[in-house]
Design a protein around this motif. Structure first.
Motif, PDB file in Angstrom:
ATOM      1  N   ASP A   2       0.858  -1.190   0.000  1.00  0.00           N
ATOM      2  CA  ASP A   2       0.000   0.000   0.000  1.00  0.00           C
ATOM      3  C   ASP A   2       0.899   1.247   0.000  1.00  0.00           C
ATOM      4  O   ASP A   2       1.521   1.597   1.016  1.00  0.00           O
ATOM      5  N   ALA A   3       0.959   1.933  -1.150  1.00  0.00           N
ATOM      6  CA  ALA A   3       1.888   3.051  -1.309  1.00  0.00           C
ATOM      7  C   ALA A   3       1.570   4.197  -0.342  1.00  0.00           C
ATOM      8  O   ALA A   3       2.480   4.807   0.231  1.00  0.00           O
ATOM      9  N   ASP A   4       0.278   4.465  -0.133  1.00  0.00           N
ATOM     10  CA  ASP A   4      -0.081   5.590   0.751  1.00  0.00           C
ATOM     11  C   ASP A   4       0.335   5.301   2.193  1.00  0.00           C
ATOM     12  O   ASP A   4       0.871   6.165   2.888  1.00  0.00           O
ATOM     13  N   ALA A   5       0.085   4.062   2.612  1.00  0.00           N
ATOM     14  CA  ALA A   5       0.456   3.705   3.988  1.00  0.00           C
ATOM     15  C   ALA A   5       1.981   3.773   4.145  1.00  0.00           C
ATOM     16  O   ALA A   5       2.494   4.243   5.173  1.00  0.00           O
ATOM     17  N   LEU A   7       4.074   5.697   2.409  1.00  0.00           N
ATOM     18  CA  LEU A   7       4.473   7.110   2.416  1.00  0.00           C
ATOM     19  C   LEU A   7       4.225   7.741   3.781  1.00  0.00           C
ATOM     20  O   LEU A   7       5.031   8.530   4.271  1.00  0.00           O
ATOM     21  N   ALA A   8       3.122   7.359   4.381  1.00  0.00           N
ATOM     22  CA  ALA A   8       2.759   7.972   5.663  1.00  0.00           C
ATOM     23  C   ALA A   8       3.750   7.605   6.761  1.00  0.00           C
ATOM     24  O   ALA A   8       3.939   8.376   7.706  1.00  0.00           O
ATOM     25  N   ASN A  31       5.922  12.758  -7.796  1.00  0.00           N
ATOM     26  CA  ASN A  31       5.833  11.452  -8.455  1.00  0.00           C
ATOM     27  C   ASN A  31       5.854  11.701  -9.966  1.00  0.00           C
ATOM     28  O   ASN A  31       4.908  12.273 -10.509  1.00  0.00           O
ATOM     29  N   LEU A  38       4.132  14.001  -3.964  1.00  0.00           N
ATOM     30  CA  LEU A  38       3.936  12.792  -3.158  1.00  0.00           C
ATOM     31  C   LEU A  38       3.893  13.133  -1.688  1.00  0.00           C
ATOM     32  O   LEU A  38       3.067  12.646  -0.928  1.00  0.00           O
ATOM     33  N   THR A  39       4.871  13.944  -1.290  1.00  0.00           N
ATOM     34  CA  THR A  39       5.020  14.305   0.120  1.00  0.00           C
ATOM     35  C   THR A  39       6.049  15.422   0.201  1.00  0.00           C
ATOM     36  O   THR A  39       6.535  15.908  -0.834  1.00  0.00           O
ATOM     37  N   THR A  91       9.189   0.076  -3.728  1.00  0.00           N
ATOM     38  CA  THR A  91       8.011   0.928  -3.930  1.00  0.00           C
ATOM     39  C   THR A  91       8.393   2.405  -3.817  1.00  0.00           C
ATOM     40  O   THR A  91       7.951   3.235  -4.623  1.00  0.00           O
ATOM     41  N   LEU A  95       7.985   5.225  -6.697  1.00  0.00           N
ATOM     42  CA  LEU A  95       7.165   6.411  -6.453  1.00  0.00           C
ATOM     43  C   LEU A  95       7.926   7.708  -6.721  1.00  0.00           C
ATOM     44  O   LEU A  95       7.416   8.620  -7.356  1.00  0.00           O
TER      45      LEU A  95
END
Ligand code: NAP
Length: 484
Positions: A2-5, A7-8, A31, A38-39, A91, A95
């Protein structure tokens, strides 16, 4: 994954003296597959960079005195931890840099391997003991770490360019300040987390991220406590850093730009050459210093080779590196896409024939996607031949005799790598030896290997990374004359 998780939970601030700083996070990371942010990560000031050097200087003596076996075992533990966390590293690289996930996984294996290789080399640093030629005295040599190192890395191999420097530096007993590229800071921060987790002592590796590369590294290069600069990036920036490094006579290692010739001899197995060419050209979306930049092909096989390469590249799937089946990701940013398409347009204006590709891959999405491109009948004076393309474009030049091919191949200021394809081994070896490059792929489209010395000649750089040679870049030889 899970890319969002992911990144977080990634670290986003500097890692200095064994701790994460509480600096404001204001440097945007894009990205390239979407063109969206992305962040954000911390954006170091010159003071933060100096704090990183202070920490590296403070840790230098105790790290140099740490038993080689202990240094090696920490590197080995970091190797294992990177392999355990391979999906996260892969990942993150896809990203922030755009390479297809399968290639990112390949880089995790390659990048981690520098830690395993140098874990093994840490305990094989030897001196010598000799009788002086006229007898009497004894000549003793020993190796000592150079001292605190500044490592500056590019965005195209976010993990491997870091481990290729940190591995030998730590094995040799040097402490490090790492400044990764502003486009790809996340992988280096994740690497810092791994080094912290396995117990690398505070101050031994320090990482800061910044949008002000010159303003932050300049004061470090001017500080006499820094003893070594290791840089991978463009020749232009490398030249300027060498000038700065001259003030304090720093040891330097420079892995700079390339303009790799790919020579196809009359004896080549064309199918094998096309496969090698596709690898040498398309690895990392063509954004590799080792990327084949000019295809120099004997007239007798030129048509078959060009058609084969165009079919192979034209069939590749362009898209988001996270999507299943993607073989070609986006270029790093909008400027890169504009530069590479301009090179193609200029070549066509100079008389080249577009065999496949040629522009933005509009159907691949909103990111900086370029269609794999093959150009024939290219003028040897075109910019696409003279300059490092750094994208998925293959210009083909035709020659009639092998000496002409060698002259064309060497007609560049660069000298990183060349490729030679031919089944007449004697001739292929003769050409390989005549290429003015630090490395040659002979019937091979990829040569990078942590156990081999990587590096260039001419404007492609100084020094070698990897192999037995890699650790020497971080060691000084001390001679002790012993009178009996
Ligand atoms: P680049 O623009 O030279 O940047 C490389 C690194 O230098 C980045 O961390 C960059 O930071 C930093 N930098 C830029 N200007 C600087 C300055 N004035 N002072 C101090 N640091 C500075 O190169 P790139 O575009 O990232 O990478 C592509 C180049 O790297 C190509 O030419 C490629 O051939 C070369 N490369 C060579 C090898 C090799 O082993 N020979 C391997 C990989 C890549 P910012 O991101 O903040 O600008």
């Amino acid at each position: 994954m899970d890319a969002d998780a992911l990144l977080a939970r990634l670290p986003r601030t500097h890692y200095i003296d064994g701790a994460w700083t509480d600096d404001e996070t204001s440097l945007a990371v894009e990205n390239p597959a979407t063109g969206r942010t992305l962040t954000h990560v911390a954006d170091a000031s010159p003071e933060v960079a100096m704090a990183a050097l202070d920490a590296a200087v403070a840790a230098q003596a105790s790290w140099a005195a740490t038993e080689p076996r202990v240094r090696g075992e920490l590197l080995r533990a970091a190797y294992e931890r990177i392999v355990e966390r391979a999906d996260e590293f892969a990942t993150v690289m896809t990203l922030e840099m755009g390479k297809p996930l399968a290639e990112a996984r390949g880089e995790v294996t390659y990048g981690a391997e520098f830690f395993r290789w140098f874990a093994e080399e840490a305990v094989r640093v030897h001196g010598r003991y000799a009788v002086a030629p006229l007898g009497g005295s004894r000549l003793v040599t020993t190796k000592q770490p150079v001292g605190p190192v500044l490592a500056i890395t590019p965005w195209n191999f976010p993990l491997a360019m870091g481990t290729r420097k940190i591995g030998p530096a730590l094995a040799a007993g040097c402490t490090v300040v790492l400044k990764p590229a502003s486009q790809t800071p996340l992988t280096s921060l994740l690497l810092a987390e791994v080094l912290h987790e396995v117990g690398v002592p505070a101050g031994v590796v320090n990482v800061f991220t910044t949008s002000r590369s010159g303003a932050t590294t300049g004061p470090l290069l001017a500080d006499p406590r820094l003893r070594k600069l290791t840089f991978t990036g463009s020749t232009e920036v490398g030249r300027s850093l060498l000038e700065q490094a001259s003030a304090n006579i720093l040891r330097t290692s420079m892995e700079l730009g390339g303009n790799a010739p790919f020579v196809v001899l009359p004896s080549a197995d064309v199918g094998r050459a096309v496969e090698g060419a596709a690898l040498a050209k398309m690895r990392n979306i063509g954004e590799a210093c080792t990327s084949a930049n000019r295809f120099i092909v004997h007239r007798s096989v030129a048509e078959e080779f060009t058609a084969g390469l165009a079919a192979r590249l034209g069939a590749m799937t362009v898209g988001d590196g996270l999507a299943a089946g993607t073989e070609v990701g986006p270029l790093i940013n909008a400027d890169a896409l504009a530069n590479v398409t301009a090179l193609v347009e200029e070549a066509v204006a100079d008389g080249a024939r577009l065999v496949t590709g040629g522009g933005r891959a509009d159907d691949a999405g909103e990111g900086h996607f370029m269609r794999p491109t093959v150009l024939a009948d290219v003028d040897p004076g075109s910019r696409v031949v003279r300059e490092e393309i750094f994208g998925p474009v293959a210009p083909v030049l035709v020659y009639d005799d092998v000496d002409e091919a060698i002259a064309l191949a060497n007609d560049t200021e660069f000298g990183l790598i060349g490729y030679v394809f031919g089944e007449n081994l004697g001739e292929a070896v003769r050409v390989a030896e005549a290429l003015q490059t630090g490395m040659v792929g002979l019937n091979s489209g990829v040569v990078s290997n942590p156990a081999a010395p990587f590096g260039g000649v001419k404007a492609s750089g100084l020094g070698r990374e990897g192999g037995f040679e890699g650790i020497e870049e971080y060691l000084e030889t001390k001679y002790i004359g012993l009178s009996l």
